[in-house]
Design a protein around this motif. Structure first.
Motif, short mmCIF file in Angstrom:
data_model
loop_
_atom_site.label_atom_id
_atom_site.label_comp_id
_atom_site.label_asym_id
_atom_site.label_seq_id
_atom_site.Cartn_x
_atom_site.Cartn_y
_atom_site.Cartn_z
N PRO A 1 0.80 -1.23 0.00
CA PRO A 1 0.00 0.00 0.00
C PRO A 1 0.83 1.27 0.00
O PRO A 1 0.45 2.25 -0.59
N THR A 2 2.00 1.29 0.64
CA THR A 2 2.85 2.46 0.68
C THR A 2 4.27 2.04 0.33
O THR A 2 4.75 1.02 0.80
N GLU A 3 4.93 2.85 -0.48
CA GLU A 3 6.26 2.50 -0.95
C GLU A 3 7.08 3.78 -1.09
O GLU A 3 6.56 4.80 -1.54
N ILE A 4 8.36 3.74 -0.73
CA ILE A 4 9.25 4.87 -0.94
C ILE A 4 10.03 4.62 -2.22
O ILE A 4 10.60 3.55 -2.41
N LEU A 5 10.02 5.63 -3.09
CA LEU A 5 10.74 5.57 -4.36
C LEU A 5 11.85 6.60 -4.34
O LEU A 5 11.67 7.71 -3.82
N VAL A 6 12.99 6.24 -4.92
CA VAL A 6 14.11 7.17 -5.06
C VAL A 6 14.30 7.41 -6.54
O VAL A 6 14.54 6.48 -7.31
N ALA A 7 14.20 8.67 -6.94
CA ALA A 7 14.35 9.06 -8.33
C ALA A 7 15.68 9.80 -8.49
O ALA A 7 15.97 10.72 -7.72
N THR A 8 16.48 9.37 -9.47
CA THR A 8 17.79 9.97 -9.70
C THR A 8 17.79 10.72 -11.02
O THR A 8 17.46 10.15 -12.07
N ALA A 9 18.18 11.99 -10.96
CA ALA A 9 18.25 12.83 -12.16
C ALA A 9 19.54 12.53 -12.93
O ALA A 9 20.44 11.85 -12.42
N VAL A 10 19.65 13.06 -14.12
CA VAL A 10 20.82 12.86 -14.97
C VAL A 10 22.09 13.36 -14.26
O VAL A 10 23.15 12.75 -14.38
N ASP A 11 21.96 14.43 -13.48
CA ASP A 11 23.14 15.00 -12.80
C ASP A 11 23.46 14.28 -11.49
O ASP A 11 24.37 14.69 -10.77
N GLY A 12 22.72 13.23 -11.17
CA GLY A 12 23.01 12.44 -9.97
C GLY A 12 22.22 12.83 -8.73
O GLY A 12 22.26 12.13 -7.72
N LEU B 1 7.30 9.18 -13.02
CA LEU B 1 8.66 9.48 -12.58
C LEU B 1 9.71 9.03 -13.60
O LEU B 1 10.70 9.71 -13.82
N GLU B 2 9.49 7.89 -14.21
CA GLU B 2 10.45 7.37 -15.20
C GLU B 2 10.57 8.30 -16.40
O GLU B 2 11.62 8.33 -17.05
N ASN B 3 9.53 9.07 -16.69
CA ASN B 3 9.59 10.03 -17.79
C ASN B 3 10.37 11.29 -17.42
O ASN B 3 10.80 12.02 -18.29
N GLN B 4 10.56 11.52 -16.12
CA GLN B 4 11.22 12.74 -15.66
C GLN B 4 12.63 12.50 -15.14
O GLN B 4 13.43 13.43 -15.05
N TYR B 5 12.96 11.26 -14.75
CA TYR B 5 14.24 10.95 -14.12
C TYR B 5 14.98 9.87 -14.89
O TYR B 5 14.39 9.08 -15.61
N GLU B 6 16.29 9.85 -14.67
CA GLU B 6 17.16 8.85 -15.30
C GLU B 6 16.91 7.45 -14.73
O GLU B 6 16.92 6.46 -15.45
N ASP B 7 16.67 7.38 -13.41
CA ASP B 7 16.49 6.09 -12.75
C ASP B 7 15.47 6.24 -11.63
O ASP B 7 15.46 7.26 -10.93
N VAL B 8 14.61 5.23 -11.47
CA VAL B 8 13.62 5.21 -10.39
C VAL B 8 13.67 3.82 -9.78
O VAL B 8 13.58 2.82 -10.50
N ARG B 9 13.84 3.75 -8.46
CA ARG B 9 13.90 2.46 -7.79
C ARG B 9 13.21 2.54 -6.44
O ARG B 9 13.08 3.62 -5.86
N GLY B 10 12.79 1.40 -5.95
CA GLY B 10 12.22 1.32 -4.62
C GLY B 10 13.30 1.34 -3.57
O GLY B 10 14.42 0.92 -3.81
N GLU B 11 12.97 1.88 -2.42
CA GLU B 11 13.95 1.92 -1.33
C GLU B 11 13.65 0.85 -0.31
O GLU B 11 12.55 0.50 -0.04
#
Length: 77
Positions: free
Chosen positions: A2-13, A67-77
């Protein structure tokens, strides 16, 4: 899930953490996304519109694709 933390990484890190919430609302599933502050607390404003799905996973994937359309990488934490 039901709840998940996602970490999105931009091109610049640079990374941004988000709280993804998926819940059943009648016959559909709804997902919402809020940015987390540096202490890990969710900010009040949603950063994307609500997405709906016929399954929990469909509603979840629709929000993650934003998020995947806006960031280089998206993963669960």
């Amino acid at each position: 899930m039901p709840t998940e933390i996602l970490v999105a990484t931009a091109v610049d890190g640079r990374t941004t953490r988000y709280l993804l919430d998926v819940f059943q609302d009648g016959q559909t599933w709804t997902s919402t996304l809020r940015k987390l502050n540096e202490r890990g607390e969710p900010l009040d404003a949603a950063v994307a519109p609500r997405f709906y799905g016929v399954s929990q996973e469909q509603a979840r994937r629709r929000m993650i694709s934003v998020l995947e359309n806006q960031y280089e990488d998206v993963r669960g934490e």
